[in-house]
Design a protein around this motif. Sequence first.
Motif: not given
Length: 197
Positions: A141-142, A152-155, A162-165
């Motif tokens: 999740a972080k 390279a891995m976008p935030a 937040p629930n989708e994360v």
Amino acid sequence: MSYQPNDDSETDKLSGHMYDGIQEYDNPTPGWWNWLFVASIAFAPFYLLVFHSPYQENTLAAQYDRAYADNLRLQFGEIGTLEPDADTIIQYMDDPKWIAVGQITFKTHCVTCHGKEGEGISGPNLTDNSYLHVKQIEDIAKVVQEGAKAGAMPAWGNRLHPNEVVLVASYVASLRGTNTAGGKAPEGNEIPPWPKQ
């Protein structure tokens, strides 16, 4: 006995080819037919891009999946705001209703780098037991929220609910050990199994 034309105007229409004693007329395909053929060839690449794009499918099934996930997002009130901790991620790994939201979120935003099944394209393979930036389950999740590898891995924390994360982290955690055929070679270090619920 072969057919003999009555006058010169009919002779001009003959192709000069005879088959089984039958003279063939020279009847070319109409111009509109040829243009229809050319137009269908010109249209094909656009059709392929729109309906068979590797980044987002536009088939009826994919549209249904997205609408289903959108409907589930409306139901987030039922579960409140989820915390991205190990217990929550593990809890939702086995919940078919909510893992569907994580799966659709993954298919919408992550397949470009990680592949449709998590097998890895430019991003790492998510179906093996080796991880680059994850040591514990909550690290998934972080990484989704804050990104990794200097961008390279976008935030995704500022673009996803937040629930989708949390739910996409649960889905990614559920991919571990599936070892999809044709996946990228393992990257990073092998880590201990996820804790039990």
